[in-house]
Enzyme design. Structure first.
Site, PDB file in Angstrom:
ATOM      1  N   GLU A   1       1.928   4.252 -35.663  1.00 39.25           N
ATOM      2  CA  GLU A   1       3.202   3.681 -35.155  1.00 39.25           C
ATOM      3  C   GLU A   1       3.894   4.776 -34.430  1.00 39.25           C
ATOM      4  O   GLU A   1       3.619   5.756 -34.429  1.00 39.25           O
ATOM      5  CB  GLU A   1       4.192   3.017 -36.111  1.00 39.25           C
ATOM      6  CG  GLU A   1       3.727   1.529 -36.746  1.00 39.25           C
ATOM      7  CD  GLU A   1       4.617   0.774 -37.470  1.00 39.25           C
ATOM      8  OE1 GLU A   1       5.736   1.293 -37.892  1.00 39.25           O
ATOM      9  OE2 GLU A   1       4.207  -0.228 -38.151  1.00 39.25           O
TER      10      GLU A   1
ATOM     11  N   HIS B   1      14.848  -2.639 -31.704  1.00 42.10           N
ATOM     12  CA  HIS B   1      13.210  -2.783 -31.910  1.00 42.10           C
ATOM     13  C   HIS B   1      12.795  -2.886 -30.203  1.00 42.10           C
ATOM     14  O   HIS B   1      13.159  -3.989 -29.663  1.00 42.10           O
ATOM     15  CB  HIS B   1      12.601  -3.796 -32.729  1.00 42.10           C
ATOM     16  CG  HIS B   1      11.251  -3.384 -33.098  1.00 42.10           C
ATOM     17  ND1 HIS B   1      10.166  -3.990 -32.186  1.00 42.10           N
ATOM     18  CD2 HIS B   1      10.832  -2.997 -34.280  1.00 42.10           C
ATOM     19  CE1 HIS B   1       9.003  -3.632 -32.789  1.00 42.10           C
ATOM     20  NE2 HIS B   1       9.312  -2.973 -33.847  1.00 42.10           N
TER      21      HIS B   1
ATOM     22  N   ARG C   1      11.334   4.907 -30.621  1.00 44.28           N
ATOM     23  CA  ARG C   1      11.908   3.798 -30.280  1.00 44.28           C
ATOM     24  C   ARG C   1      12.830   3.683 -29.224  1.00 44.28           C
ATOM     25  O   ARG C   1      12.761   2.827 -28.364  1.00 44.28           O
ATOM     26  CB  ARG C   1      12.542   2.913 -31.525  1.00 44.28           C
ATOM     27  CG  ARG C   1      11.087   2.437 -32.421  1.00 44.28           C
ATOM     28  CD  ARG C   1      11.619   1.417 -33.411  1.00 44.28           C
ATOM     29  NE  ARG C   1      10.467   1.006 -34.129  1.00 44.28           N
ATOM     30  CZ  ARG C   1      10.557   0.595 -35.217  1.00 44.28           C
ATOM     31  NH1 ARG C   1      11.485   0.445 -35.963  1.00 44.28           N
ATOM     32  NH2 ARG C   1       9.193   0.111 -35.806  1.00 44.28           N
TER      33      ARG C   1
ATOM     34  N   HIS D   1      17.802  -4.212 -34.490  1.00 41.97           N
ATOM     35  CA  HIS D   1      16.662  -4.174 -35.732  1.00 41.97           C
ATOM     36  C   HIS D   1      17.329  -3.384 -36.774  1.00 41.97           C
ATOM     37  O   HIS D   1      17.022  -3.863 -38.211  1.00 41.97           O
ATOM     38  CB  HIS D   1      15.314  -3.312 -35.144  1.00 41.97           C
ATOM     39  CG  HIS D   1      14.269  -3.406 -36.061  1.00 41.97           C
ATOM     40  ND1 HIS D   1      13.901  -4.575 -36.421  1.00 41.97           N
ATOM     41  CD2 HIS D   1      13.527  -2.390 -36.368  1.00 41.97           C
ATOM     42  CE1 HIS D   1      12.604  -4.463 -37.329  1.00 41.97           C
ATOM     43  NE2 HIS D   1      12.506  -3.005 -37.213  1.00 41.97           N
TER      44      HIS D   1
ATOM     45  N   ARG E   1      15.711   6.110 -36.288  1.00 39.28           N
ATOM     46  CA  ARG E   1      14.720   5.987 -37.409  1.00 39.28           C
ATOM     47  C   ARG E   1      13.401   6.066 -37.066  1.00 39.28           C
ATOM     48  O   ARG E   1      13.030   5.296 -35.928  1.00 39.28           O
ATOM     49  CB  ARG E   1      15.179   4.792 -38.152  1.00 39.28           C
ATOM     50  CG  ARG E   1      14.055   4.556 -39.448  1.00 39.28           C
ATOM     51  CD  ARG E   1      14.289   3.270 -40.123  1.00 39.28           C
ATOM     52  NE  ARG E   1      14.333   2.068 -39.357  1.00 39.28           N
ATOM     53  CZ  ARG E   1      13.328   1.344 -39.389  1.00 39.28           C
ATOM     54  NH1 ARG E   1      12.237   1.597 -40.034  1.00 39.28           N
ATOM     55  NH2 ARG E   1      13.080   0.140 -38.709  1.00 39.28           N
TER      56      ARG E   1
HETATM   57  C1  SIN Z   1       7.577  -3.037 -37.275  1.00 37.63           C
HETATM   58  O1  SIN Z   1       6.449  -3.627 -37.798  1.00 37.63           O
HETATM   59  O2  SIN Z   1       7.339  -2.830 -35.799  1.00 37.63           O
HETATM   60  C2  SIN Z   1       8.861  -2.550 -37.875  1.00 37.63           C
HETATM   61  C3  SIN Z   1       8.556  -1.477 -38.657  1.00 37.63           C
HETATM   62  C4  SIN Z   1      10.016  -0.980 -38.848  1.00 37.63           C
HETATM   63  O3  SIN Z   1      10.851  -1.159 -38.388  1.00 37.63           O
HETATM   64  O4  SIN Z   1      10.091   0.353 -39.454  1.00 37.63           O
END
Ligand code: SIN
Length: 538
Positions: free
Chosen positions: A127, A246, A292, A353, A388
């Site tokens: 991620e 997000h 992010r 988010h 975060r």
């Molecule tokens: C996501 O699935 O993108 C959210 C994960 C997160 O906010 O840590």
């Protein structure tokens, strides 16, 4: 500033519930705290809706842990610190990353069905901001649900824990900066029943406040009740201006801002504009998987350049069979709106988010109100800094939830029961005015979205604060009969704190971007924002 939102309650006349440890909330931090405390104490969990209504339950992407032989906890720590842009507390990050591995192994032992590769190894995805594949997931894109179901079942089976859903904590019972439990509302309207819950120690784990924004990935319960209650009780809050957007939520008229997990980009999807052109390649070496805050700003700039209301996620680099296996929920949800994500691009834009700030705690989850602990999104222990790192929040909830539960049980053993006051408030003039709670709520959410969104400026923030002050005069004067009114009061309070902290931070860092101060100012501002009701009252 009112200290409590219920007026004139004679505590001798309301039902009394007693427990060693009271836990408020039902996400992963709350459940971990309850299980840990229940090893030596009686525990009562109250939660305002069904136990499943939490950000934990809806978490898609996963939980980060450096478990692979190619990974290393030091890399996870470094990635977290980099994403947090200088405001993480390294000791807290270290504790989360190192102890988090043990908590994940415990979840496995409890039966959480983390997805596995064909050969049987735990499947790990990538991620944003992570330098290694380290995000565990379950049931494809239903990680939170799989974890919550397993942990809720353990809670239900524990004879030391009582769980009461549909009980709304209105205020903490507090006296001279010591917390004695909470005053709560069961039911609403004419059927409401006020409860006095006395506890030797209290754990706030009631989640975040992203519902102060018009567009959010959060369920409706995320109204900042815990932050507002703790503030009223005199606790210190930190970093309230840092609210994470997000980058990719579904943007279709009439559809809710459903999260399109970052794991979709982790599996190979890319962001494109209406003409199908990629734009993250020019922005950051990690491209579509940059942290992010960076991806959100790049999307906003791309939208402004093309005068478009959204950009798109292009999943064509992922084979259709893999999409079906990894993202069954996103696939089904989009299909309801006529989108076949194995072929169609998904229209997306950022939405609120996660709150990085919250009730300030130490590494032991204690706050500066005696006998009050906080963990999970309601708290700010310092693991997220100004932004975060993806999938660190379930990990934080696991580690600091357990810490809060253990320490609350310890304090409970050393403390006397009993709230020293008979009434929870002196008589104050009660005003009854016709008030459309939903209308104020909508106006508040629009105002916060305009003034406290991805880009902020001093004038809009100052105007927003004046407007919030104005609404506050008559909304705070009401005593409501149902949770939605108390939620509105809490949302107003949290919105005030976000706007005030955002106005005072005269720099840009992570999720806080000021148009007049576009750069980070380490000399002046590489520090936490600290707010306490007691400071305003000095
Ligand atoms: C996501 O699935 O993108 C959210 C994960 C997160 O906010 O840590």
């Amino acid at each position: 500033m009112r200290e409590l939102f219920l007026m004139d309650v004679d505590l001798r006349r309301v039902p009394l519930l007693e427990t060693d440890v009271l836990v408020i909330g039902s996400g992963i931090a709350a459940l971990e705290a309850a299980l840990a405390a229940a090893e030596t104490a009686s525990v009562l969990i109250i939660t305002k809706a069904a136990p499943e209504e939490s950000n934990t339950f809806y978490a898609q992407g996963g939980v980060a842990a450096s478990l692979s032989p190619e990974d290393d906890p030091e890399k996870h720590i470094r990635d977290t610190l980099v994403a947090g842009v200088g405001l993480c507390d390294e000791a807290a990050v270290r504790k989360m990353v190192l102890e988090g591995r043990e908590r994940i192994r415990e979840l496995m032992a409890w039966g959480v069905p983390f997805d596995r590769e064909d050969g049987g190894d735990i499947a790990l995805t990538l991620e944003g901001g992570h330098s290694s594949r380290r995000v565990l997931h379950a049931e494809g894109d239903a990680t939170g649900k799989a974890i919550a179901k397993t942990v809720l079942a353990r809670v239900a089976a524990n004879p030391n824990i009582t769980l009461m859903p549909g009980v709304f904590a209105v205020d903490l019972l507090h006296h001279e900066r010591t917390c004695y439990g909470a005053i709560a509302l069961e039911g609403g309207g004419r059927k409401r029943r006020i409860l006095r819950i006395e506890a030797r120690a209290t754990v706030l784990a009631s989640g975040g406040a992203c519902c102060i924004y018009r567009e959010t990935t959060n369920p409706d319960v995320a109204t900042g009740d815990g932050m507002a209650m703790a503030y009223r009780a005199g606790a210190t809050l930190a970093d309230m201006e840092f609210v994470q957007m997000h980058p990719t939520t579904l943007y279709l008229a009439g559809a809710r801002r459903f999260l399109i997990s970052e794991a979709v980009r982790g599996e190979g999807a890319v962001l494109v504009n209406r003409r199908g052109e990629r734009f993250m390649e020019k922005v950051h070496p990690l491209k579509d998987l940059a942290p992010r805050d960076i991806v959100c700003r790049a999307i906003m700039e791309e939208m402004a350049r093309g005068s478009e209301p959204n950009v798109y996620l292009d999943l064509s680099p992922i084979p259709p069979a893999r999409i079906r296996e990894r993202f069954p929920n996103i696939l089904a949800l989009c299909a309801q709106y006529g989108l076949d994500i194995t072929k169609d691009r998904i229209p997306v834009r950022p939405a609120a988010h996660y709150f990085m700030g919250g009730v300030r705690t130490g590494l032991d989850a204690s706050t500066d109100v005696r006998r009050l602990f906080a963990c999970g999104e309601v708290a700010c222990v310092g693991v997220h800094g100004a932004n975060r790192l993806a999938s660190n929040s379930l990990l934080e909830g696991l580690v600091f939830g357990r810490e809060a539960g253990l320490n609350a049980a310890k304090i409970a053993r050393e403390s006397q029961a009993g709230f020293p006051e008979r009434t929870i408030r002196r008589r104050i003039e009660r005003k009854r005015i016709p008030l459309d709670v939903e209308d104020v709520r909508r106006s508040l959410r629009s105002l916060v979205s305009r003034a406290c969104g991805i880009y902020r400026d001093g004038e809009s923030l100052a105007n927003a604060i004046s407007m919030l002050d104005f609404w506050q005069q008559y909304v705070y004067a009401e005593e409501f009969a149902s949770p939605s009114g108390f939620e509105l009061q809490n949302m107003l309070q949290v919105a005030q704190l976000v706007a005030r902290c955002a106005l005072s931070r005269k720099e840009s860092r992570g999720a806080h971007q000021r148009r007049e101060f576009p750069n980070a100012d380490d000399a002046g501002w590489k520090r936490h924002s600290i707010v306490s009701r007691l400071d305003f009252e000095k």
